[in-house]
Each structure stands twice: as structure tokens, then as C-alpha cells.
Design an enzyme around this catalytic site. Structure first.
Site: not given
Ligand code: GNR
Ligand code: NI
Length: 172
Positions: A94-95, A53, A140, A48, A136-137
Site C-alpha cells: 500500500c502506498l 489516501q 480505503h 491504485g 483494497h481500494e
Molecule cells: O500499488 C499498490 N500495489 C498493490 C499490490 C498488491 C495489492 C494491492 C495493491 S494497491 C497499491 C496502491 C495502493 O496503496 N492503493 O491503495
Molecule cells: Ni492502499
């Protein structure tokens, strides 16, 4: 349409705490942003990516939790319209916080309503990794990074680690 890979902000960059604004209309500018975000998410092997980001503070999310990486979902102006009482507690990454994984509590399932990349309304109920990813997104877009659910001690350690990693990368 030419796609471009965008730079992903790294925690603790203060711009990650910006609250995103709603998209006024799904036009060519937003469609270009979506294409660039998909390119960037796939290039980084993420499931995601939120516009926050890539330093764009509008309510746009891309997600692909499929194994084949061939099922992109685009969520514009997402709203959670229902959430399960049941919670799930699983490792997240998270990236914007590379190489850090820790457990976060999330609703086991959420129903999300949004616009798609054509500006049409869509609604779906997510479970499993897709449910976690949507939450999670959406965090953000509110300026929240998953490490903010962890203890102050863990967060301070992660901050130090990230700053050290950035300095090392600058030196090369
Ligand atoms: O790539 C991602 N993997 C992930 C794994 C477990 C829970 C959430 C994520 S999201 C993350 C990509 C990201 O940072 N999205 O904002
Ligand atoms: Ni993230």
C-alpha cells in the site's frame, strides 16, 4: 487541465480511517481530483489510489494494473454487485504503508458497478490483481487499511516501523 501531485497520507495517520461520502455529481471539481489522483498514482508507481489516501473523503478510486501503465480506470461511487465464493490469498502492499508487504485473503473475482470519469455507469468483472486492487481500494473508502487484516502483533510492529521511518525522514 493542469495536474498536480498530491501528498499521500501514511499509516498510522488517523485520517486514513475516515469513511468517504458518495460523490453527488461528476463535475469539473471531481474531474480535477481524478486527474490529480492519476498523476499521483503514476508518480508513486502504484497500481491504485483511493481519494482517502490523499485526504479527500469522497468515493473516488483510480486503478491501472496494466504492465504498460496506459490503462487508467476511474471508479466513482463503486459498489460490488457480485463476488466469487472462491478466495485468493496474495501479497499486498500500500502506498500509505511503504515497504510493507503481507498476505491478505480476497474474493478471487468481483463485479463492480460505478460511474466513470464522465459520470456514465460502468460495470465490469475483475479477476487477478485487478480484483484484489478493487477490494483494497474500496476498503480505503471505508477507512480500512490492509494491515488491519493482519495480527495485532504484526500491526503493532508495522506502526512502530512507520513512526520510526517518519521520524528519520523528518531529521533527513
Ligand atoms: O500499488 C499498490 N500495489 C498493490 C499490490 C498488491 C495489492 C494491492 C495493491 S494497491 C497499491 C496502491 C495502493 O496503496 N492503493 O491503495
Ligand atoms: Ni492502499
Amino acid at each position: 487541465m493542469t495536474m498536480a501531485k498530491l501528498q499521500i497520507l501514511r499509516y498510522p495517520d488517523p485520517r486514513l480511517h475516515t469513511v468517504a461520502k458518495p460523490v453527488p455529481r461528476v463535475d469539473a471539481r471531481i474531474q480535477q481530483l481524478v486527474a490529480d489522483m492519476l498523476e499521483s498514482m503514476y508518480a508513486a508507481d502504484g497500481v491504485g489510489l483511493a481519494a482517502t489516501q490523499v485526504d479527500v473523503h469522497e468515493r473516488v478510486i483510480v486503478i491501472d494494473t496494466s504492465d504498460a501503465r496506459d490503462d487508467p480506470r476511474v471508479l466513482i461511487n463503486p459498489e460490488i454487485v457480485a463476488r466469487s465464493e472462491e478466495m485468493t490469498f496474495a501479497d499486498e502492499g500500500c502506498l500509505s504503508v511503504p515497504l510493507i508487504y503481507d498476505k491478505v485473503a480476497r474474493h478471487a473475482s468481483v463485479t463492480v458497478r460505478s460511474l466513470d470519469r464522465h459520470g456514465a455507469t460502468q460495470e465490469f468483472t475483475a479477476e487477478g490483481l485487478l480484483s484484489i486492487c478493487v477490494q483494497h481500494e474500496m476498503d480505503h473508502l471505508l477507512g480500512k487499511v490492509f494491515v488491519e487484516y493482519l495480527s495485532q502483533l504484526k500491526r503493532d510492529r508495522i506502526k512502530t516501523k512507520m513512526l520510526k521511518k517518519s521520524r528519520e525522514e523528518e531529521r533527513g
